[in-house]
Every structure is written in structure tokens, then in C-alpha cells.
Design an enzyme around this catalytic site. Sequence first.
Site, PDB file in Angstrom:
ATOM      1  N   GLU A   1     -33.131  -8.093  68.119  1.00  0.00           N
ATOM      2  CA  GLU A   1     -31.684  -8.147  68.318  1.00  0.00           C
ATOM      3  C   GLU A   1     -31.225  -9.510  68.812  1.00  0.00           C
ATOM      4  O   GLU A   1     -30.162 -10.008  68.397  1.00  0.00           O
ATOM      5  CB  GLU A   1     -31.256  -7.063  69.321  1.00  0.00           C
TER       6      GLU A   1
ATOM      7  N   LYS B   1     -46.251 -26.976  72.448  1.00  0.00           N
ATOM      8  CA  LYS B   1     -46.855 -25.665  72.684  1.00  0.00           C
ATOM      9  C   LYS B   1     -47.018 -25.388  74.184  1.00  0.00           C
ATOM     10  O   LYS B   1     -47.333 -26.283  74.971  1.00  0.00           O
ATOM     11  CB  LYS B   1     -48.214 -25.576  71.992  1.00  0.00           C
TER      12      LYS B   1
ATOM     13  N   SER C   1     -43.407 -25.618  52.311  1.00  0.00           N
ATOM     14  CA  SER C   1     -42.449 -24.536  52.085  1.00  0.00           C
ATOM     15  C   SER C   1     -41.053 -25.095  51.837  1.00  0.00           C
ATOM     16  O   SER C   1     -40.672 -26.139  52.370  1.00  0.00           O
ATOM     17  CB  SER C   1     -42.420 -23.594  53.284  1.00  0.00           C
TER      18      SER C   1
ATOM     19  N   HIS D   1     -36.550 -28.825  62.417  1.00  0.00           N
ATOM     20  CA  HIS D   1     -36.126 -27.718  63.269  1.00  0.00           C
ATOM     21  C   HIS D   1     -34.688 -27.876  63.748  1.00  0.00           C
ATOM     22  O   HIS D   1     -34.164 -26.998  64.431  1.00  0.00           O
ATOM     23  CB  HIS D   1     -37.061 -27.584  64.466  1.00  0.00           C
TER      24      HIS D   1
END
Length: 777
Positions: free
Chosen positions: A28, A124, A448, A709
Site C-alpha cells: 500500500e 547498501k 532492461s 533512479h
Amino acid sequence: MPPSSIDRDTTMPTLHNLGFPRIGQGRELKFALEHYWAGQSDRATLEHTGRQLRHTHWQQQAALDFVPVGDFAWYDQVLTLSATLDVIPERHRQGDTDLDTLFRVARGRDQQAACCHAASEMTKWFDTNYHFLVPEFEPDQRFRLAWRQIIDGTAEAKAAGFNPKPVILGPLSYLWLGKFSQGDSADKLDLLPRLLPVYRQLLAALKDAGATWVQIDEPILALDLPAPWQAAFEPSYHQIQVQGLNTLLASYFGPLQDNLGTAIQLPVAGLHIDAVRGASEITRVVDRLSAHKVLSVGIVDGRNIWRADLDAALATLKPLHAKLGERLWLAPSCSLLHLPYDVERETTLPADVKPWLAFAQQKLDELTLLRDALLSPGHADIQARLADARAIQTARRDSPRVHNPALRKRLAALKDSDALRATPFSEREPLQQQRWQLPLLPTTTIGSFPQTPEIRKARAAYKRGQLNKHDYNSLMRAEIKRAIVIQEQLGLDVLVHGEAERNDMVEYFGEQLDGYVFSAHGWVQSYGSRCVKPPIIVGDISRPHPMTVEWATYAQSLSDKPVKGMLTGPITLLCWSFVRDDQPREHTAQQLALAIRDEVQDLEAAGIGIIQIDEPALREGLPLRNSDWPTYLAWAAHAFRLASSGVGDSTQIHTHMCYSEFNDIIEAISALDADVITIETSRSNMELLAAFEHFAYPNQIGPGVYDIHSPNLPSQAWVESLIEKATARIPRQRLWVNPDCGLKTRTWDETRAALAIMVNATKALRQKWLKAPLSAA
């Protein structure tokens, strides 16, 4: 499992949790964020969703003695703390800090696109696949309490009838994880005297909001710390004490080792340890623990989805309970952020495998059962539940799903030469250049292309059986053709097929490998609104059939330019899955490497001569302690070479890594012996290339020249400047030009525009440099 029916007594351990998943069982928060960013909803709607999720999650943890507060974040918990402390880069400031401030820092723009500056660097979180926003400090950094989210959340939980335990990142870990915006020449510890008074102010505000305990996370205690950092802990924690507020210091992701004395001596009311990764030092901690302190034992694994061996856990806990009594607290080893919500929601998992698994809710159920077993070991219901748990462990251990004798025999027959290319790169390079005739600064992408709503809709319909395989494949072929045509129009040199058919770079391969199973709702947060659904490795891995050859050969048939075969590497398949815990990770990596090796050889046999094996998780898998690095790097590099080395000299092997610091493992990166490596560098303004300044990296490299990003488009001048900056450390003739990472999360409009800028910048530099000798590089 029902809540405990055991009445509390003076020896009852406290149950608590270090953090809970926040994205929502149905993702959600993800969808609410993306609707807000797209201008399809307002801030009030977004805040309402967040409030509903917080209350739902507290209710799901109601059986605990404390519920965590502050584990909820709109993008990332480190970014939340930066906003709390007013550590906001000047380029993103627009008045008082609010939600849009956080999104500008994270994405480079807010809902109104009122700011189009570089987003903050993302990397990370220790050795997980979760990403955090790196705090940016100035040498004259000032701190103040500027964002009250965790304070208001504490009061909100209290008002709703819960017992809140605020969770904040500690001052030493916060500074350690940050960076100076103009480089790291200054000492971050110099900021500590300015930071600590604001921490104390924050803790006092949390007490006023109703907290009696606060959890302060110092995960850097699992690292090798310089002596000045170790020495800074004790005076810092003396300075931030608040009378009437108890502090639980939490360390996780590994044992304390040489930081054990530091942690034990701190002026705190309790200490949390990771009893999964640090099981060997539990006795040492207990022997040195002050008589007035509580010990929180992270006894169930917060990082993986396997049910705990409750008999082994009880064998650990019983002597601790006998000695500590009510001073014993029980918890997961770390935050449950890294796990899906509830395995009971899963309806498609194999019936024999589902009982083996414990998601976040089941981890808390296990804690309840462990507490009940400590207090009433002879209770019939408790003994029955323990017997069920014992039977599950036995069924998993003996299952034929787990063992593949033929694969084990093949692994035993491997030779050292199987993990080596036939000739060194210096001899392969001219053969590859002769074959491909690529220009100076070859341009390509990472693999991609946009996963459009149409692609996702078709995939969902295919999975539901509403679209047959022939029609689905026809739609995917049309998307591949579209991607090839666009790349040729843009003028890219090495093309990709775009990966339209792939749901995820790990799940796609796992679905075609024996040894994996898959959840339907096992989503975990990677960063911001980005979620992944890690596949689950339950047994030995093998490849029953080719996985990508048909798509790659079709794409290559559409163009005279080379089209890369695109594969995910063995270490990333390992790290981005929930990996089995009944054998060393090295063994699983070797099995995965063999599967990818077979695919590489089939691609080569089909005429695909450039093959990319992505390893973005290589750095992520690095152990936290330096002493453990050589062993890991040796077997990780061996796995990659085993996957990639069964090809001819003219076949060019690429790999890709993103959001990874390379300075300290550059020799291991070189040991992969990939012909071309592409890496993320744009958010750090090419700082990551510092690793190549003092190391003569022998192969070719493509530093990312724009941040995929962020929705912001780079300028041509910016791209040119990054490429030129790269030539300070990489010879021009070995440079490739590419984006930071794959483009599946971007729109086609954004993708075409950004790639056009990248190609135009490259052409401009080619024209400029071809007028000058390469020796000028």
C-alpha cells in the site's frame, strides 16, 4: 499461532521487536507514494495511508510487550533521521522540512518537480539488499531538531493504547554512514560534539511523548572500528542520557568481537545482541553483563525465512533465563524489515515447503512459543507445538527436494581450469575488437528497458491463464522489436533486447531452475517504493533447459549490431534470494555458477558473442569483518569465473555492479576477469573511480554517466564532464559509456531522452578526442 496464555510473573522474559516491515502487505505504501509523486493524489491521502499502516502494524505486534516506533519511514529510516537532525543538502532546501524535502533528497525532485538537483547518494545497508540515503555533511555542519516524525509517532502509538519503543540510529553509526559533501578528507568524529546535544534533545522529546524505553541502534559495532571510534562510544552515551528514559543499545548483523568490551561498558539499561550470527559469544556477553542491565537476545533470524530450530534455541535460552530471569528479553536478531509479512497469505507455495517457512509474523509467533516454553515447559499444548516444530525440521532435512546426487557428482568432478579463461585479457582484447569493430567510447545500456503497464498487464494475464503462451510470446517479441528499433534510432553501439519478458532479474531465472520455490506475496522493500520478491532456494540448483537463448537470438536477428545476452550472476542469484541455511553459501554459489555456465555456453553456440553476467550483489555479500573477506572473495570470484569461462576468446564477457564501493576490493574485481565491467558512478560524481587511481585495472570499464533512479534528465554538458572525469583514471581506449543501471523503472519518454543525451555527449567527445592522440588521455 495464538497469543501466549501464560500469565506474567517475575521471571517472564520481555518480548519485543527491533522493527517491522513498513511497505504494507499489499504494498500500500509503494502505490500511495507513486501516486503522490505522479500528482495523482494529495499529501493528505498519502499521510492517511501511512497512518493506517502504522496502526495495522502495531496491532499485528500487539502480543509483544513493546511495539517499535520509528521503523516506519516514507522512503528510508536513515533519511528520516537526517531530516530529524536537519542534515539536508542546501540544494534541496525550500523552507521548512516536510515530506517533499525528503523526496527531493531521495529522488532529485518533489511532486511539483520544483527541484531538479542531484539526488543524494544511495548505498547498501551493511550486507543487505536494502538501500539507504547517505547523509551529506558539511565541514561546518550544524544540527538541530527539525523533523518530529518519530516524536509524533511515539505519541500516536501511546494514544492508540500501545507501549511504544522508539527506534533510532545511534550517533556513532549515523556519522559513520555519512559522508562530507566535498570529500572525506575531514574527520567525521569532529562533528560529534555538535551532534550529541541534539540527540539528547531528541531523547528528551521521546520521553515527553510517552516512551519509557528507547532502542538506539549501533550496527557499526559489528564492524572493525578504528580506536578513536571505539573510544568515542562511552563519553557519547554518558552525554545523551535522559533521566527516566531507559536505553536499549542494539547491535546486529554479526558478533561484537573486539567491540564487546565497548558495548558492555556503555551507560545503558540494556544490550541487544545478534544471537544468530553471534551465537559463539553469548556466554562471554552474559558473564560480563552488569547485574542491573537487561540482555535482549536476538534468537530468531530476522534476515531469512526459515523456521527456527526451537529445540536449539531453547537449549541456548534456558541457562540464560535461569541466570537472568526477567532481565532476559527475546527478539529477532535484527529488524524484520528484510522479510515478507505473513506466510499464511501464501496459497501457491508447495504444500510440503510452506511449513518450513517463517515470515515476519511467524518470527514473532516463534518468540511467543519460546517464552511460553521457558515458563511452562511441561504444558501439554506447548509440548505439542514444539513437537510440530520438530517434525517440520525433520521433514525439511529429509525431503527429496533438497538433494540432487547427480549435481553433487558433477561438482566433485570440476577442475581448477574450469574457472579460467583459455587466454589472458591482453590476448582476448584484440580478437574481440577485430570481431566487433566497436568505436572509441562504445555506448550500451545495462540491460532492461521500461516495464510498461502494457507489459505488466500482459504478464499478469498470462500468469492467470487469461492469455495463452503463443499470444504472450508474440507480445513480448513485439516489445523486443520495439526496443531494438529505438536503440538503432538512438545510435547505440551494443544493443540489448530489453528484458520485456522478465519479471525480475533474479526471480525470472529462479523460475527456470530446479531447487527454487516462489511466494506470491513475499515482497520486501529495497528502497523507497521499490520492492522485490526474493525467490526461495530450498535445495540443490540445476538448469533443466535453456532460459534466455530464444529471446536473445530473436533480438539478434533484428539487427546487424551486436545484441548482448543478459544473465544474472551466481552471487547475485545467491544474495538476492532467500538462501538455504543448511549448507555453506559457497556450495550454493557453485551450484548456481554451473547453471549459468550452461546458459552462457548455449548462448555462445547460438551466435551470441557478447554476454553480460550481472553481479551487482558481489560487494553486498562481503562479510562485515575484514578477516573474513579473503575467503568470501576467493569463492565468489571463483563462482563468477566458473560461470563465465567456458567460452572462446572472441566472446566478450561483461558484468555489471551498482551501488558498490570498490576501493577495498579492487583486486577481487579484477580477479573476475570480465572483459568489460559497468558500474554505478554518477550519484557519487565519479568518486567510485578513485579505486582505479592506484590500481592499474587491466580490462575495459563503463562508469555510469547518469542516474537512472532519478526522473531528472542529465544535461549533455554534465554527461561529457563525467566521461572526461573518468579519463583521469581510465584510459580512453578502455572506456565504455552507459547509464548507471537498468532502465526498467523509467518511462520510455525519460529513457529515450536520457539515452539521446548520452549518445550525443559521446559523439561530441569522440569528435573532440579523435583530433588528439590517445596518449593525451
